[in-house]
Design a protein around this motif. Sequence first.
Motif, PDB file in Angstrom:
ATOM      1  N   THR A 135      -4.946 -12.723  -2.230  1.00  0.00           N
ATOM      2  CA  THR A 135      -3.801 -12.664  -3.145  1.00  0.00           C
ATOM      3  C   THR A 135      -3.138 -11.278  -3.176  1.00  0.00           C
ATOM      4  O   THR A 135      -2.137 -11.083  -3.857  1.00  0.00           O
ATOM      5  CB  THR A 135      -4.228 -13.015  -4.591  1.00  0.00           C
ATOM      6  OG1 THR A 135      -5.140 -12.013  -5.059  1.00  0.00           O
ATOM      7  CG2 THR A 135      -4.912 -14.376  -4.657  1.00  0.00           C
ATOM      8  N   SER A 137      -1.067  -7.896  -1.931  1.00  0.00           N
ATOM      9  CA  SER A 137       0.046  -7.570  -1.039  1.00  0.00           C
ATOM     10  C   SER A 137      -0.483  -6.767   0.152  1.00  0.00           C
ATOM     11  O   SER A 137      -1.614  -6.273   0.128  1.00  0.00           O
ATOM     12  CB  SER A 137       1.071  -6.729  -1.794  1.00  0.00           C
ATOM     13  OG  SER A 137       0.542  -5.437  -2.033  1.00  0.00           O
ATOM     14  N   GLY A 138       0.357  -6.643   1.174  1.00  0.00           N
ATOM     15  CA  GLY A 138      -0.036  -5.879   2.364  1.00  0.00           C
ATOM     16  C   GLY A 138      -0.437  -4.446   2.037  1.00  0.00           C
ATOM     17  O   GLY A 138      -1.444  -3.948   2.536  1.00  0.00           O
TER      18      GLY A 138
END
Length: 227
Positions: A135, A137-138
């Motif tokens: 879940t 982010s990069g």
Amino acid sequence: MKALSLHQLSKTYKSGVVALREITLDVEQGEFFGLLGPNGAGKSTLIGIVSSLVTPSGGRIEVMGHDLMAKPWEAKSQLGLVPQEFNFNNFETVEQIVLNQAGYYGMPRKEARSRLERFLRELDLWEKRHAVSRTLSGGMKRRLMIARALIHGPKLLILDEPTAGVDIEVRRSMWQFLRRINRDEGVTIILTTHYLEEAESLCRRIAIIDEGRLIEDTDTQSLLERL
Ligand code: ADP
Ligand code: ADP
């Protein structure tokens, strides 16, 4: 004792591609060192060898004085690695991922927990400690890889393109964090990057590799003066 010592390191893949040609390179303790080079130059191969994922065809590697072939455990316990690709279990939480790594290296639970909290807070991940990794982010995943790489207290941290695809704000905060652990905790840092700007801003010394050869190894200032 050097943080990293490479002696005539070579790699020819089974396909016949010569990825590294007798690379000899010493990185002193406390250095912030940048490895630059175009795509296909051999940077990932070099990092793969130091992280024991790729078998060298010849040469010698020492991490903090430990020969990687003869004393792999001693060498690896001094090494923290931030690979290019995310490679954690998608369904484990941030906390589990980092603590598992600490456990693997035999770090006492209490010490692991206190380091976990410190790093997650500094990397702005503390609020996310119970989130499962898929879940994130990069940019959060990148920072999680850094926390995981440092948890067992390695003296050498190697990052492969750490800020690729990360937005400028996250990149700046990662830079700040890396500068701090290099300065305050004496962690030697080696990173590969495509961005000259990144190497210029962070690294005191830069090596350039091209077609498997070390074509430059100099302090950043004198390299910039020649460009
Ligand atoms: P090693 O010499 O370390 O055993 P190999 O030559 O067997 O490595 O290659 C390892 C794997 O990488 C093989 O499965 C191969 O298919 C794959 N591979 C081949 N060429 C490339 C390439 N250019 N980039 C990335 N992976 C490749
Ligand atoms: P860089 O990280 O600087 O882009 P690499 O180390 O990935 O460079 O690649 C160096 C050379 O080795 C390239 O020609 C690449 O195609 C080749 N190569 C990389 N990995 C493999 C592999 N597993 N098998 C065969 N060739 C590879």
